[in-house]
Design a protein around this motif. Structure first.
Motif, PDB file in Angstrom:
ATOM      1  N   PHE A  77      -3.168  -1.800  -5.338  1.00  0.00           N
ATOM      2  CA  PHE A  77      -2.184  -2.581  -4.765  1.00  0.00           C
ATOM      3  C   PHE A  77      -1.294  -3.010  -6.073  1.00  0.00           C
ATOM      4  O   PHE A  77      -0.070  -3.402  -5.703  1.00  0.00           O
ATOM      5  CB  PHE A  77      -2.586  -3.745  -3.968  1.00  0.00           C
ATOM      6  N   PHE A  78      -1.683  -2.804  -7.103  1.00  0.00           N
ATOM      7  CA  PHE A  78      -0.821  -2.930  -8.293  1.00  0.00           C
ATOM      8  C   PHE A  78      -0.985  -2.007  -9.565  1.00  0.00           C
ATOM      9  O   PHE A  78      -1.798  -2.017 -10.349  1.00  0.00           O
ATOM     10  CB  PHE A  78      -1.440  -4.259  -9.207  1.00  0.00           C
ATOM     11  N   LYS A  79      -0.329  -0.761  -8.957  1.00  0.00           N
ATOM     12  CA  LYS A  79      -0.319   0.323 -10.043  1.00  0.00           C
ATOM     13  C   LYS A  79       0.009   0.019 -11.342  1.00  0.00           C
ATOM     14  O   LYS A  79       0.962  -0.856 -11.819  1.00  0.00           O
ATOM     15  CB  LYS A  79       0.506   1.347  -9.505  1.00  0.00           C
ATOM     16  N   PRO A  80      -0.845   0.451 -12.335  1.00  0.00           N
ATOM     17  CA  PRO A  80      -1.539   1.514 -12.555  1.00  0.00           C
ATOM     18  C   PRO A  80      -2.874   1.075 -12.167  1.00  0.00           C
ATOM     19  O   PRO A  80      -4.007   2.009 -12.727  1.00  0.00           O
ATOM     20  CB  PRO A  80      -1.319   2.402 -13.593  1.00  0.00           C
ATOM     21  N   ILE A 102       0.832  -3.466   0.523  1.00  0.00           N
ATOM     22  CA  ILE A 102       0.761  -2.236   0.778  1.00  0.00           C
ATOM     23  C   ILE A 102       0.238  -1.595  -0.390  1.00  0.00           C
ATOM     24  O   ILE A 102       0.901  -1.652  -1.467  1.00  0.00           O
ATOM     25  CB  ILE A 102       2.183  -1.632   1.218  1.00  0.00           C
ATOM     26  N   GLY A 103      -0.713  -0.639  -0.252  1.00  0.00           N
ATOM     27  CA  GLY A 103      -1.319   0.066  -1.192  1.00  0.00           C
ATOM     28  C   GLY A 103      -1.491   1.575  -1.225  1.00  0.00           C
ATOM     29  O   GLY A 103      -0.990   1.976  -0.162  1.00  0.00           O
ATOM     30  N   GLU A 104      -2.140   2.269  -2.111  1.00  0.00           N
ATOM     31  CA  GLU A 104      -2.484   3.556  -1.955  1.00  0.00           C
ATOM     32  C   GLU A 104      -3.882   3.944  -2.378  1.00  0.00           C
ATOM     33  O   GLU A 104      -4.433   3.331  -3.510  1.00  0.00           O
ATOM     34  CB  GLU A 104      -1.444   4.059  -2.788  1.00  0.00           C
ATOM     35  N   ALA A 105      -4.354   4.650  -1.832  1.00  0.00           N
ATOM     36  CA  ALA A 105      -5.843   5.176  -1.935  1.00  0.00           C
ATOM     37  C   ALA A 105      -6.000   6.611  -2.026  1.00  0.00           C
ATOM     38  O   ALA A 105      -5.278   7.402  -1.430  1.00  0.00           O
ATOM     39  CB  ALA A 105      -6.880   4.773  -1.092  1.00  0.00           C
ATOM     40  N   TYR A 106      -7.179   7.197  -2.820  1.00  0.00           N
ATOM     41  CA  TYR A 106      -7.205   8.439  -3.030  1.00  0.00           C
ATOM     42  C   TYR A 106      -8.948   8.807  -3.218  1.00  0.00           C
ATOM     43  O   TYR A 106      -9.593   7.691  -3.720  1.00  0.00           O
ATOM     44  CB  TYR A 106      -6.602   9.272  -3.932  1.00  0.00           C
ATOM     45  N   ALA A 107      -9.529   9.814  -2.578  1.00  0.00           N
ATOM     46  CA  ALA A 107     -10.863   9.803  -2.687  1.00  0.00           C
ATOM     47  C   ALA A 107     -11.131  10.676  -3.924  1.00  0.00           C
ATOM     48  O   ALA A 107     -10.516  11.182  -4.645  1.00  0.00           O
ATOM     49  CB  ALA A 107     -11.312  11.029  -1.684  1.00  0.00           C
ATOM     50  N   LYS A 148      -2.361   5.884   2.715  1.00  0.00           N
ATOM     51  CA  LYS A 148      -1.482   4.488   2.720  1.00  0.00           C
ATOM     52  C   LYS A 148      -2.447   3.510   3.237  1.00  0.00           C
ATOM     53  O   LYS A 148      -3.158   3.582   4.420  1.00  0.00           O
ATOM     54  CB  LYS A 148      -0.215   4.481   3.498  1.00  0.00           C
ATOM     55  N   VAL A 149      -2.436   2.408   2.454  1.00  0.00           N
ATOM     56  CA  VAL A 149      -3.294   1.209   3.122  1.00  0.00           C
ATOM     57  C   VAL A 149      -2.450   0.009   3.247  1.00  0.00           C
ATOM     58  O   VAL A 149      -1.428  -0.338   2.413  1.00  0.00           O
ATOM     59  CB  VAL A 149      -4.352   0.789   1.887  1.00  0.00           C
ATOM     60  N   ILE A 150      -2.399  -0.655   4.416  1.00  0.00           N
ATOM     61  CA  ILE A 150      -1.650  -1.590   4.762  1.00  0.00           C
ATOM     62  C   ILE A 150      -2.622  -2.898   5.152  1.00  0.00           C
ATOM     63  O   ILE A 150      -3.374  -2.905   6.360  1.00  0.00           O
ATOM     64  CB  ILE A 150      -0.864  -1.405   5.987  1.00  0.00           C
TER      65      ILE A 150
END
Length: 170
Positions: A103-106, A86-91, A69-71
């Protein structure tokens, strides 16, 4: 309508011109447990989503699904309004040095950790198309020796240090 246009713009921007740049080397490994927490933005390449921001922070939290989770928070310089995204990250691989952040899926952008202090006190994060670059620190300031050391590494990575906006941290 504005959100749709913004999403399309961001998609084209991230897809953009990465192929014309040389490969961007990242750090060998990132321990996400040590990387999580709050980072203060020391400097950045200016972009619309951070325009006019001071007191910029990025906080990373591990989620149960293995993603991050990225804030992002900042204060508008002109009117004092506080903003949060608020966004999301993955390796992308087991090194955890190349992340995809949205922050703007997809739509996902590149977040590549290209320099990292052994004690996780500062980080240099950029994108392979050389359009994004941040200096992050665990504290609101960094000393001049560290700053100069980071700036010296930018030419190796083919970033233009003159594009930096130095973030106001109060």
């Amino acid at each position: 309508m504005l959100k749709v246009l913004m999403a399309v713009f961001i998609a084209f921007f991230f897809i953009g011109c990465g192929a014309k740049n040389p490969y961007l080397k990242t750090v060998d490994s990132v321990d996400i447990q040590k990387y999580k927490g709050t980072w203060y933005e020391i400097a950045r390449f200016e972009h619309f989503f951070e325009k006019g921001c001071k007191n910029v922070t990025a906080t990373y939290e591990l989620k149960d699904n293995g993603k991050i989770k990225v804030i992002n928070k900042c204060t508008n310089i002109d009117n004092g309004e506080k903003k949060e995204a608020i966004g999301e990250a993955y390796a992308l691989d087991s090194t955890n040095s190349k992340l995809k952040v949205s922050f703007f899926k997809p739509f996902y952008g590149d977040y590549w950790i290209i320099d990292l202090d052994k004690n996780y006190n500062y980080a240099l994060v950029g994108s392979p198309n050389r359009e994004y670059l941040w200096i992050l620190s665990r504290t609101k300031t960094i000393n001049e020796d560290i700053k100069n050391s980071i700036l010296e590494k930018l030419s190796f990575h083919k970033f233009d240090k003159n594009k930096f906006i130095w973030t106001i941290q109060e």
